[in-house]
Write an enzyme that holds these catalytic residues in place. Structure first.
Site, short mmCIF file in Angstrom:
data_model
loop_
_atom_site.label_atom_id
_atom_site.label_comp_id
_atom_site.label_asym_id
_atom_site.label_seq_id
_atom_site.Cartn_x
_atom_site.Cartn_y
_atom_site.Cartn_z
N GLY A 115 0.83 -1.20 0.00
CA GLY A 115 0.00 0.00 0.00
C GLY A 115 0.86 1.24 0.00
CG ASN A 145 -4.86 -6.96 3.45
OD1 ASN A 145 -5.18 -6.38 2.42
ND2 ASN A 145 -4.19 -8.10 3.45
CE1 TYR A 188 2.72 -6.65 -9.79
CE2 TYR A 188 0.95 -6.14 -8.27
CZ TYR A 188 1.94 -5.72 -9.13
OH TYR A 188 2.16 -4.39 -9.34
CB THR A 225 6.72 -9.56 -9.27
OG1 THR A 225 6.14 -8.87 -10.37
CG2 THR A 225 6.55 -8.73 -8.01
CG ASP A 245 4.89 -8.74 -16.45
OD1 ASP A 245 5.36 -8.81 -15.30
OD2 ASP A 245 4.35 -7.71 -16.90
CG ASP A 246 3.69 -10.15 -12.23
OD1 ASP A 246 2.50 -9.83 -12.35
OD2 ASP A 246 4.60 -9.31 -12.14
#
Length: 502
Positions: free
Chosen positions: A28, A101, A257, A303, A365-366
């Site tokens: 965040g 969360n 991710y 990532t 890419d992730d």
């Protein structure tokens, strides 16, 4: 997506909370907050911005106390104004502060019940404030004599009955202790740790185990789905297993991710899960592209590095770092506005021409969410001289919004919604596009923990584990989450006149 932390210690916790939030900053970047309790009472600091910007030396000195909770926030419900920075507070009963969360899927229904039946006032549009008031109301209903663990456990059980969605929560009951609990599906992560000191045990809960590692707390275990932990200010620990139906379905996108690779969530190493994603993806590439002419595998930092390494190894081709990343630019898929996301890719990544010129390049890419980043990166690779640009995603096509705490865009803004793989390939400009299979992704993540039989895969499969996500709800979510709606909310928060009626 947010990060939460709570500590009950024998020593001042201000620096420990700050350090924990710093290592969870990736969860965040919109706002941060810390609340502490000690001899001088309640101390609080929260505001919009990164941890390093919210907390100056004068704030840290004021945050005295041996008990505290903290939060880093990216808004998934409500807005991004500073009034919604957490922890949030209500004064009755006792004084309660909450850091959350996740996301409640029955937010609207609960809001009406709180106002009309529970007679509680809500100051924001945040579902975290709804969750706080539900807990406060249920604890008040059980207030009978001194606060007891049984009253706390009963209040949380009632929260589970009333609230639906994904949530991991830390609560400070002023003058008494910290409560930590997780939704009955265990969708959002929450890890419990302990540190032995000369003065006795100290306890910590956090969204990711990396926060425990940095502060040298032993990772004891994950908070179980529906479980409640109550740690009194003197360090007395009470735990309570959920008496209702618990179905352990953690969010698979944490491993794809969001979580740091050095974290362990639900007894699963994020790093090892990503290694196996690379192995599975390499197998898919061999099956779909057996006569490939790939010269080099290049990850999209950061990532996807772990998966890309395994792809290169199993394909028997070179692995190279072809992009240099400016680490001071935020994550693009959670940036407000499509134009801003497109511009940020150019500011964030720069290609090393030497690694692309006259080569057939496989970019890994992730995941692919909107496709904006993928399209811009492929363009960068071609400008750097790549002969062919292939693209592989370590995750399946993202076709549906996530409703449990990840602010993925409206379905209409997801590039995979309603499109075939070849149509997506054409839109992003790749010579070939290969996606991970969903069963391959699940196999990659589940490997370390056979006790987990299923995951929340809703953004890939459209199957929502809480069973209450309707087309009507998704339609309303579409209206709240599209870029135009977010920009309109930001204008209101900044005092800019709305375009409506102008």
């Amino acid at each position: 997506m947010c990060g939460v932390v709570g500590i009950v210690s024998k020593r001042p916790v201000n620096q420990a909370l700050y350090d924990a939030l710093t290592v969870m900053q990736h969860r965040g970047q919109d706002a941060a907050g810390i609340v502490t309790w000690g001899a001088k009472g309640l101390q609080q600091r929260k505001s919009n911005g990164l941890v390093r910007d919210v907390f100056r030396q004068r704030h840290m000195l004021a945050l005295e106390g041996e008990v505290g909770i903290g939060h880093v926030r990216y808004p998934t419900a409500g807005g991004s104004n500073s009034a919604e920075a957490q922890p949030l507070y209500v004064n009755s009963p006792y004084g309660i502060l909450l850091a959350h969360n996740g996301n409640l899927t029955n937010h609207n229904e609960l809001t009406s019940l709180l106002v009309q039946e529970d007679r509680r006032h809500l100051s924001t549009s945040s579902d975290s404030e709804v969750l706080l008031n539900v807990f406060a109301h249920e604890l008040q209903a059980r207030a009978d004599g001194p606060l007891s663990p049984e009253q706390v456990f009963g209040a949380v059980e009632a929260v589970h009955r009333r609230c639906s969605g994904g949530y991991a929560v830390v609560v400070m009951i002023v003058g008494h202790g910290i409560v930590a609990f997780r939704d009955p599906n265990g969708i959002r992560p929450l890890v419990f740790g302990k540190q032995e000191t000369e003065s006795g045990p100290e306890y910590m809960v956090a969204s990711e185990s990396v926060a425990l590692d940095v502060l040298q707390y032993e990772r004891v275990r994950d908070v179980q789905p529906g479980e409640t932990m109550y740690i009194e200010n003197d360090g007395t620990l009470h735990t309570h297993a959920y008496t209702g139906e618990a179905r352990h379905t953690p969010c698979v996108f944490e491993y794809v991710y969001f979580a740091r690779p050095d974290s362990i969530l639900d007894n699963i190493s994020v790093y090892k899960a990503r290694l196996r994603m690379g192995e599975e993806l390499a197998g898919k590439i061999v099956r779909d592209f057996p006569e490939h002419d790939i010269d080099v595998v290049i990850p999209i930092p950061d990532t996807s590095r772990t998966a890309a390494l395994q792809v290169a190894y199993h394909l028997g081709v070179k692995y190279r770092e072809g992009f240099i990343k400016n680490r001071y630019i935020g994550r693009t898929f959670i940036m407000p506005g499509q134009a801003e996301r497109a511009k940020s890719v150019r500011r964030k990544l720069n290609a090393i021409d030497l690694e692309f010129r006259n080569k057939n390049v496989l970019l890994v890419d992730d995941s692919i969410v909107r496709g904006t980043t993928s399209r811009q990166i492929i363009k960068l690779a071609r400008e750097a001289g790549a002969r062919k640009v292939y693209f592989a995603s370590a995750a399946p096509p993202v076709r549906c919004p996530n409703v449990y705490g990840i602010d993925m865009p409206a379905a209409s803004e997801l590039i995979a919604t309603g499109r075939s793989v070849d149509e997506i390939r054409q839109l992003i400009g790749a010579d070939k596009l290969i996606y991970q299979d969903l069963h391959g992704l699940i196999r990659s993540v589940r490997h370390d923990n056979s006790d987990i039989s299923e995951f929340d895969t809703s953004c890939f499969s459209g199957e929502y584990v809480t069973g209450d996500v309707t087309d009507e709800y998704l339609g309303e979510l579409e209206q709240r989450r599209n870029d135009a709606a977010k920009q309109e909310r930001d204008k209101r928060h900044k005092g800019i006149p709305s375009a409506v009626g102008m």
